[in-house]
Every structure is written in structure tokens, then in C-alpha cells.
Design a protein around this motif. Structure first.
Motif, PDB file in Angstrom:
ATOM      1  N   LYS A 147       0.815  -1.218   0.000  1.00  0.00           N
ATOM      2  CA  LYS A 147       0.000   0.000   0.000  1.00  0.00           C
ATOM      3  C   LYS A 147       0.857   1.281   0.000  1.00  0.00           C
ATOM      4  O   LYS A 147       0.527   2.265   0.662  1.00  0.00           O
ATOM      5  CB  LYS A 147      -0.971   0.003   1.190  1.00  0.00           C
ATOM      6  N   VAL A 148       1.953   1.228  -0.755  1.00  0.00           N
ATOM      7  CA  VAL A 148       2.795   2.426  -0.919  1.00  0.00           C
ATOM      8  C   VAL A 148       2.923   2.823  -2.384  1.00  0.00           C
ATOM      9  O   VAL A 148       3.714   3.702  -2.729  1.00  0.00           O
ATOM     10  CB  VAL A 148       4.195   2.209  -0.301  1.00  0.00           C
ATOM     11  N   ALA A 149       2.138   2.175  -3.257  1.00  0.00           N
ATOM     12  CA  ALA A 149       2.281   2.397  -4.700  1.00  0.00           C
ATOM     13  C   ALA A 149       2.026   3.845  -5.087  1.00  0.00           C
ATOM     14  O   ALA A 149       2.579   4.328  -6.080  1.00  0.00           O
ATOM     15  CB  ALA A 149       1.342   1.470  -5.472  1.00  0.00           C
ATOM     16  N   ASP A 150       1.198   4.550  -4.303  1.00  0.00           N
ATOM     17  CA  ASP A 150       0.919   5.952  -4.625  1.00  0.00           C
ATOM     18  C   ASP A 150       2.117   6.851  -4.347  1.00  0.00           C
ATOM     19  O   ASP A 150       2.150   8.011  -4.781  1.00  0.00           O
ATOM     20  CB  ASP A 150      -0.296   6.439  -3.828  1.00  0.00           C
ATOM     21  N   ARG A 151       3.137   6.316  -3.646  1.00  0.00           N
ATOM     22  CA  ARG A 151       4.337   7.102  -3.334  1.00  0.00           C
ATOM     23  C   ARG A 151       5.587   6.529  -3.992  1.00  0.00           C
ATOM     24  O   ARG A 151       6.701   6.945  -3.685  1.00  0.00           O
ATOM     25  CB  ARG A 151       4.527   7.175  -1.813  1.00  0.00           C
ATOM     26  N   VAL A 152       5.391   5.560  -4.894  1.00  0.00           N
ATOM     27  CA  VAL A 152       6.511   4.933  -5.605  1.00  0.00           C
ATOM     28  C   VAL A 152       6.275   5.070  -7.110  1.00  0.00           C
ATOM     29  O   VAL A 152       5.217   4.715  -7.610  1.00  0.00           O
ATOM     30  CB  VAL A 152       6.665   3.447  -5.233  1.00  0.00           C
ATOM     31  N   ARG A 153       7.276   5.568  -7.820  1.00  0.00           N
ATOM     32  CA  ARG A 153       7.144   5.752  -9.266  1.00  0.00           C
ATOM     33  C   ARG A 153       8.331   5.111  -9.973  1.00  0.00           C
ATOM     34  O   ARG A 153       9.484   5.322  -9.594  1.00  0.00           O
ATOM     35  CB  ARG A 153       7.080   7.244  -9.603  1.00  0.00           C
ATOM     36  N   PHE A 154       8.022   4.316 -10.995  1.00  0.00           N
ATOM     37  CA  PHE A 154       9.059   3.645 -11.788  1.00  0.00           C
ATOM     38  C   PHE A 154       9.334   4.482 -13.040  1.00  0.00           C
ATOM     39  O   PHE A 154       8.428   4.775 -13.814  1.00  0.00           O
ATOM     40  CB  PHE A 154       8.608   2.239 -12.167  1.00  0.00           C
ATOM     41  N   LEU A 155      10.581   4.849 -13.228  1.00  0.00           N
ATOM     42  CA  LEU A 155      10.959   5.745 -14.314  1.00  0.00           C
ATOM     43  C   LEU A 155      11.478   5.016 -15.544  1.00  0.00           C
ATOM     44  O   LEU A 155      11.640   5.633 -16.597  1.00  0.00           O
ATOM     45  CB  LEU A 155      12.049   6.710 -13.823  1.00  0.00           C
ATOM     46  N   GLY A 156      11.787   3.715 -15.419  1.00  0.00           N
ATOM     47  CA  GLY A 156      12.426   3.005 -16.512  1.00  0.00           C
ATOM     48  C   GLY A 156      13.892   3.397 -16.610  1.00  0.00           C
ATOM     49  O   GLY A 156      14.414   4.146 -15.775  1.00  0.00           O
ATOM     50  N   PRO A 157      14.596   2.915 -17.645  1.00  0.00           N
ATOM     51  CA  PRO A 157      16.015   3.271 -17.802  1.00  0.00           C
ATOM     52  C   PRO A 157      16.148   4.721 -18.233  1.00  0.00           C
ATOM     53  O   PRO A 157      15.368   5.208 -19.051  1.00  0.00           O
ATOM     54  CB  PRO A 157      16.508   2.306 -18.877  1.00  0.00           C
ATOM     55  N   LEU A 158      17.129   5.418 -17.679  1.00  0.00           N
ATOM     56  CA  LEU A 158      17.360   6.819 -18.023  1.00  0.00           C
ATOM     57  C   LEU A 158      18.792   7.004 -18.512  1.00  0.00           C
ATOM     58  O   LEU A 158      19.723   6.457 -17.926  1.00  0.00           O
ATOM     59  CB  LEU A 158      17.146   7.718 -16.795  1.00  0.00           C
ATOM     60  N   PRO A 159      18.987   7.803 -19.564  1.00  0.00           N
ATOM     61  CA  PRO A 159      20.365   8.140 -19.961  1.00  0.00           C
ATOM     62  C   PRO A 159      20.991   9.008 -18.884  1.00  0.00           C
ATOM     63  O   PRO A 159      20.304   9.690 -18.116  1.00  0.00           O
ATOM     64  CB  PRO A 159      20.169   8.902 -21.276  1.00  0.00           C
ATOM     65  N   GLN A 160      22.323   9.006 -18.833  1.00  0.00           N
ATOM     66  CA  GLN A 160      23.001   9.776 -17.794  1.00  0.00           C
ATOM     67  C   GLN A 160      22.670  11.262 -17.863  1.00  0.00           C
ATOM     68  O   GLN A 160      22.602  11.935 -16.831  1.00  0.00           O
ATOM     69  CB  GLN A 160      24.510   9.554 -17.891  1.00  0.00           C
ATOM     70  N   SER A 161      22.437  11.762 -19.069  1.00  0.00           N
ATOM     71  CA  SER A 161      22.126  13.179 -19.222  1.00  0.00           C
ATOM     72  C   SER A 161      20.817  13.563 -18.551  1.00  0.00           C
ATOM     73  O   SER A 161      20.620  14.715 -18.145  1.00  0.00           O
ATOM     74  CB  SER A 161      22.074  13.543 -20.710  1.00  0.00           C
TER      75      SER A 161
END
Length: 392
Positions: free
Chosen positions: A268-282
Motif C-alpha cells: 500500500k505504498v504504490a501511490d508514493r513509488v514511481r518507476f521511471l524506466g532506464p534513463l540516460p546519464q544526461s
């Protein structure tokens, strides 16, 4: 000096963050203008180019050659055999690379030494190739190749054999050197050269603007890395139950994403957790720059580059007390080491950081101690000594 950089851990067009620490160290070495290098970065052979086949389908789409940051990189294929692959991998890799490296020499690039990264299977295969082509080999140990792979008997014997026949060895932290000595490898043949951080790429930005642009509210945590058990993302998610005012952003891709998303729902913490996927260093630098802390709950790390990247952006860290990490997080302005690697340990360490939060300027100054200059000079000295070219 002419080097042949050899590693399966190297970025490519399909996986631009894969082994980026190897590429970054090489870029700084080449910037000294005292070294040339061509890169042979093998990828497993797979017949079908489609994402539905997972990582192997992605690897099948890797180009045969490319130029990255002015560096010529080839991606020859080598066979990987399921189930028995771990034991056979060095021999299969070396056999597949003999004609590839032979062509490199025939084309006029008669290199002086092989610069191999990751001890198994890459380093073992590199020593086999070095003996075949009569070239000295330097192997860099980076983490799981020493703190996990030697648990298996045959790979352990092969690592010892490669160490015996390598011209030199580098570790990215003192803890890995100690582990190699425990395997019976002579300490005077091992040179610790820690990774640096790109202080130009990773630097503080307009924190308020970065937070507003990314919807960051409250005390914001980042967890960055491959979504698999070793990185401990599940511990950070579980800790959110004890940190009701915190928000968590997770950057990375991997096989455990669905499992981690389900865990956030279950707790029950999904509303405070966000998955961004892979991100480039920039882009990753902007998330570091807006966050209040990076949390790294790994079970094993050689030298975790994400820690210094975050600090260079002015953001302190909370990290598990494993392997080389205490060498990175060595002052209050850097952050806090967990007393235990559990959800409670994560939450307690976050609260400890909040209670004595360093200035962002102090955290940045701490990161500035870790430029690449010393590492580059250490490599130049080691290679020149091996090649009999005197001191750097």
C-alpha cells in the motif's frame, strides 16, 4: 601505447548504459593523449532480432561495429550455451575472438597490450588470447566477478590461473583486492584504482526547478540500478511503510519490475513509488539533482558509480555497508551507511540522514575529490611499467 580494450561489459546502441563505467574510464585514459585504443566488446550470438525474446533479442540487434565518443568499437558474436555456459564461457569466448583479433592486427593495429575488464569470463578469455597472440594482459576486477563468481569451483580455478598469467591486475576498490588476496593471489600484483566521476556531466542544477519539472514533493528518494535482487530495490520499497512522508523514484530496467510493482501495491505504498524506466546519464543527473537522497541497498558492489554521481549533483546517499561502498561513503557530507540491510535499516538510515542533513555544497565538494585524474595516471604508470617504457 596501443591498447586493445576487451570486455563484454561495454555500452552499445541497444544498451547505452551497459558497462558505461568501462567506457568512461577509457575515455579519460584516451584524453591523456598518451594512449590509443580499439574496443572489442563481444555480445552473445542469438538468431532473432526482436524484443519479445528478451535481452537476447535486444543483443541480436546490436550493430557489428560503431563509433562511440570517437572510439572504434566492434561487437563480434560469441556462443553462449544454456546451463553449461558458465563453465565453458571463457573458452568459447576466446575461441570466437581469435579470428576477430587476428583481423585487427592484420588491418595494421598491432596493439601493445590487452586491457580486459571483468575477471570472468572476460579476463580469463583475455589471458588465453594474450598467450596466443603473445601480448601482455591487464585485467580489471569490478565486483561480482570476484565477490560472487569464485564461489563456484571451476571458475575459481580459472580466475586463479588467469591471475597467475596476467601481466597486471586492477581492482576498483581495496575490498576487492583483499578478496583476491584471499583467493591466493599475490597482493603486490594487484593495483587498486578506484573509479572517478564525470564532474562536468554530474553537477548541481536549479534544485527547485528540477523538482517542479519532475513532480517531486516532500522528502524524495531515488533508487537507481538494474531491477534485480542484488540491487535491493525491494528493501527500499518496503522501507516506505516506515517513511510515510517520503516519495520514491526508481530508475532502471530489469526482470523484476513487475514483482517490484506488485510489492508496492501489496504494501500500500504504490501511490508514493514511481518507476521511471532506464534513463540516460544526461537525464539521470537531473533526477539526482532534484532528489533529497539516493538510496542504494545492494547486497554486493565493487565500486558503485551511482553513489558518486548523486554526490556530484549535491545529493547525499544512504547505502548498504558492503564491499567497496564504505570507501565511497566515508564522511558525513557524503551520506549514511545502513546499520543493517533490511527495510528497517533503510528507514533508520534515511531518518539519520534527515536528522543531520549536509549542505548540498558540502556534498558536491566531497565528490570533487574523486576526479578521474589519479585513476588515469595509475593506469599509465602500470601499462608503461609492464611494457618497459619507464615511468608515466
Amino acid at each position: 601505447m596501443k591498447l586493445l580494450t576487451f570486455s563484454t561489459l561495454f555500452p552499445n546502441a541497444q544498451r547505452p548504459n551497459h558497462g558505461i563505467f568501462v567506457e568512461t574510464r577509457l575515455r579519460y585514459l584516451l584524453a591523456s593523449r598518451q594512449v590509443q585504443s580499439r574496443v572489442v566488446a563481444p555480445v552473445p550470438w542469438f538468431p532473432f532480432k526482436h524484443e519479445r525474446f528478451g535481452v537476447y533479442g535486444t543483443l541480436a540487434s546490436v550493430p557489428q561495429s560503431e563509433v562511440r565518443h570517437g572510439i572504434d568499437v566492434t561487437h563480434p558474436r560469441y556462443p553462449v550455451i544454456p546451463k553449461v555456459g558458465m563453465s565453458a564461457a571463457p573458452l568459447l569466448l576466446a575461441k570466437a575472438m581469435k579470428p576477430v583479433i587476428g583481423r585487427v592486427i592484420d588491418e595494421g593495429y598491432d596493439f601493445d597490450a590487452i586491457d580486459a575488464h571483468y575477471f570472468y569470463p572476460d579476463g580469463v578469455a583475455a589471458v588465453m588470447l594474450g598467450r596466443y597472440f603473445n601480448k601482455p594482459v591487464v585485467i580489471t576486477a569490478r565486483g561480482t566477478d570476484i565477490n560472487l563468481v569464485p564461489q563456484y569451483a571451476l571458475p575459481r580455478r580459472m580466475i586463479r590461473w588467469a591471475a597467475e598469467h596476467a601481466a597486471g591486475m586492477i581492482t576498483v576498490c581495496n575490498a576487492l583486492k583483499d578478496e583476491m588476496v584471499g583467493l591466493g593471489i599475490a597482493p603486490d600484483r594487484i593495483t587498486p584504482l578506484r573509479n572517478g566521476v564525470d564532474l562536468q556531466l554530474f553537477q548541481p542544477g536549479d534544485r527547485q526547478a528540477l523538482r517542479a519539472e519532475r513532480g517531486m514533493e516532500g522528502f524524495t528518494l531515488m533508487s537507481v540500478g538494474h531491477l534485480e535482487p542484488r540491487k535491493g530495490h525491494e528493501l527500499v520499497i518496503a522501507a516506505m511503510r516506515q517513511l510515510p512522508d517520503a516519495r520514491l523514484f526508481i530508475a532502471g530496467s530489469g526482470p523484476d519490475r513487475k514483482k517490484l510493482e506488485d510489492l508496492a501495491q501489496e504494501l500500500k505504498v504504490a501511490d508514493r513509488v514511481r518507476f521511471l524506466g532506464p534513463l540516460p546519464q544526461s537525464e539521470l543527473r537531473n533526477w539526482y539533482g532534484g532528489a533529497d537522497a539516493l538510496v542504494l541497498a545492494s547486497s554486493r558492489e565493487g565500486w558503485a558509480n551511482v553513489l558518486l554521481e548523486s554526490m556530484a549533483c549535491g545529493t547525499p546517499v544512504v547505502a548498504s555497508n558492503v564491499w567497496g561502498t564504505p570507501e565511497v561513503v566515508a564522511a558525513p557530507e557524503a551520506g549514511v551507511l545502513m546499520a543493517e540491510r533490511t527495510p528497517r535499516g533503510v528507514a533508520d538510515a534515511v531518518r539519520q540522514l534527515q536528522a543531520a542533513y549536509p549542505s548540498h555544497e558540502a556534498t558536491r565538494r566531497y565528490a570533487e575529490r574523486f576526479s578521474w585524474d589519479d585513476t588515469t595516471q595509475g593506469q599509465l604508470t602500470l601499462f608503461r611499467n609492464i611494457l618497459g617504457q619507464g615511468r608515466a
